[in-house]
Design a protein around this motif. Structure first.
Motif, PDB file in Angstrom:
ATOM      1  N   ILE A  52       0.836  -1.209   0.000  1.00 56.77           N
ATOM      2  CA  ILE A  52       0.000   0.000   0.000  1.00 56.77           C
ATOM      3  C   ILE A  52       0.865   1.250   0.000  1.00 56.77           C
ATOM      4  O   ILE A  52       0.603   2.201  -0.749  1.00 56.77           O
ATOM      5  CB  ILE A  52      -0.972  -0.021   1.192  1.00 56.77           C
ATOM      6  CG1 ILE A  52      -2.020  -1.115   0.989  1.00 56.77           C
ATOM      7  CG2 ILE A  52      -1.643   1.345   1.382  1.00 56.77           C
ATOM      8  CD1 ILE A  52      -2.873  -1.401   2.204  1.00 56.77           C
ATOM      9  N   ASP A  53       1.914   1.272   0.825  1.00 63.39           N
ATOM     10  CA  ASP A  53       2.831   2.420   0.849  1.00 63.39           C
ATOM     11  C   ASP A  53       3.474   2.627  -0.521  1.00 63.39           C
ATOM     12  O   ASP A  53       3.597   3.757  -0.996  1.00 63.39           O
ATOM     13  CB  ASP A  53       3.916   2.228   1.908  1.00 63.39           C
ATOM     14  CG  ASP A  53       3.386   2.344   3.325  1.00 63.39           C
ATOM     15  OD1 ASP A  53       2.264   2.884   3.519  1.00 63.39           O
ATOM     16  OD2 ASP A  53       4.088   1.891   4.246  1.00 63.39           O
ATOM     17  N   GLN A  55       2.247   1.693  -3.457  1.00 62.50           N
ATOM     18  CA  GLN A  55       1.227   2.161  -4.387  1.00 62.50           C
ATOM     19  C   GLN A  55       0.946   3.654  -4.188  1.00 62.50           C
ATOM     20  O   GLN A  55       0.754   4.384  -5.151  1.00 62.50           O
ATOM     21  CB  GLN A  55      -0.056   1.360  -4.234  1.00 62.50           C
ATOM     22  CG  GLN A  55       0.068  -0.046  -4.758  1.00 62.50           C
ATOM     23  CD  GLN A  55      -1.172  -0.892  -4.514  1.00 62.50           C
ATOM     24  OE1 GLN A  55      -1.983  -0.587  -3.651  1.00 62.50           O
ATOM     25  NE2 GLN A  55      -1.308  -1.954  -5.291  1.00 62.50           N
ATOM     26  N   ARG A  56       0.934   4.087  -2.941  1.00 65.17           N
ATOM     27  CA  ARG A  56       0.755   5.522  -2.675  1.00 65.17           C
ATOM     28  C   ARG A  56       1.919   6.322  -3.230  1.00 65.17           C
ATOM     29  O   ARG A  56       1.731   7.405  -3.789  1.00 65.17           O
ATOM     30  CB  ARG A  56       0.627   5.757  -1.177  1.00 65.17           C
ATOM     31  CG  ARG A  56      -0.711   5.395  -0.629  1.00 65.17           C
ATOM     32  CD  ARG A  56      -0.851   5.801   0.826  1.00 65.17           C
ATOM     33  NE  ARG A  56      -2.138   5.372   1.315  1.00 65.17           N
ATOM     34  CZ  ARG A  56      -2.345   4.768   2.468  1.00 65.17           C
ATOM     35  NH1 ARG A  56      -1.332   4.531   3.276  1.00 65.17           N
ATOM     36  NH2 ARG A  56      -3.551   4.410   2.831  1.00 65.17           N
ATOM     37  N   ALA A  57       3.130   5.800  -3.062  1.00 69.74           N
ATOM     38  CA  ALA A  57       4.329   6.508  -3.519  1.00 69.74           C
ATOM     39  C   ALA A  57       4.332   6.705  -5.031  1.00 69.74           C
ATOM     40  O   ALA A  57       4.817   7.723  -5.524  1.00 69.74           O
ATOM     41  CB  ALA A  57       5.582   5.748  -3.085  1.00 69.74           C
ATOM     42  N   GLY A  59       1.531   6.734  -6.854  1.00 66.08           N
ATOM     43  CA  GLY A  59       0.290   7.374  -7.265  1.00 66.08           C
ATOM     44  C   GLY A  59      -0.839   6.446  -7.654  1.00 66.08           C
ATOM     45  O   GLY A  59      -1.865   6.900  -8.127  1.00 66.08           O
ATOM     46  N   THR A  61      -2.733   4.459  -5.593  1.00 69.83           N
ATOM     47  CA  THR A  61      -3.848   4.535  -4.648  1.00 69.83           C
ATOM     48  C   THR A  61      -4.659   5.793  -4.893  1.00 69.83           C
ATOM     49  O   THR A  61      -5.878   5.755  -4.934  1.00 69.83           O
ATOM     50  CB  THR A  61      -3.335   4.485  -3.197  1.00 69.83           C
ATOM     51  OG1 THR A  61      -2.584   3.279  -3.041  1.00 69.83           O
ATOM     52  CG2 THR A  61      -4.481   4.502  -2.217  1.00 69.83           C
ATOM     53  N   ALA A  62      -4.004   6.916  -5.097  1.00 65.71           N
ATOM     54  CA  ALA A  62      -4.720   8.162  -5.349  1.00 65.71           C
ATOM     55  C   ALA A  62      -5.527   8.060  -6.640  1.00 65.71           C
ATOM     56  O   ALA A  62      -6.662   8.534  -6.718  1.00 65.71           O
ATOM     57  CB  ALA A  62      -3.745   9.326  -5.428  1.00 65.71           C
TER      58      ALA A  62
END
Length: 72
Positions: A52-53, A55-57, A59, A61-62
């Motif tokens: 998850i971290d 994927q956020r890094a 972009g 997840t956003a």
């Protein structure tokens, strides 16, 4: 990319986007879309947090949150 630890203590960096399945049997087994499998020390919960971290890094997840909001 995320870092995991093999049972012998060596560190390995893998492409989180290629993970197909995570099993705890009781060791954590990762199955990749390429057919490779590896046993690691980290728990499935820790691995999911790292994914998850990552994927956020990058972009992802956003993008998925925005996409879901757009569909409503």
């Amino acid at each position: 990319m995320i870092q995991v630890t093999r049972l012998n203590g060596s560190k390995l960096t893998i492409n989180a986007l290629l993970i197909e399945l995570i099993e705890e049997t009781p060791d954590t087994l990762i199955s990749m879309t390429t057919g490779k499998k590896m046993v690691i020390l980290e728990s499935a919960a820790v691995l999911v947090d790292r994914i998850i971290d990552y994927q956020r890094a990058i972009g992802l997840t956003a993008a998925s949150v925005k996409s879901a909001a757009t569909e409503e």
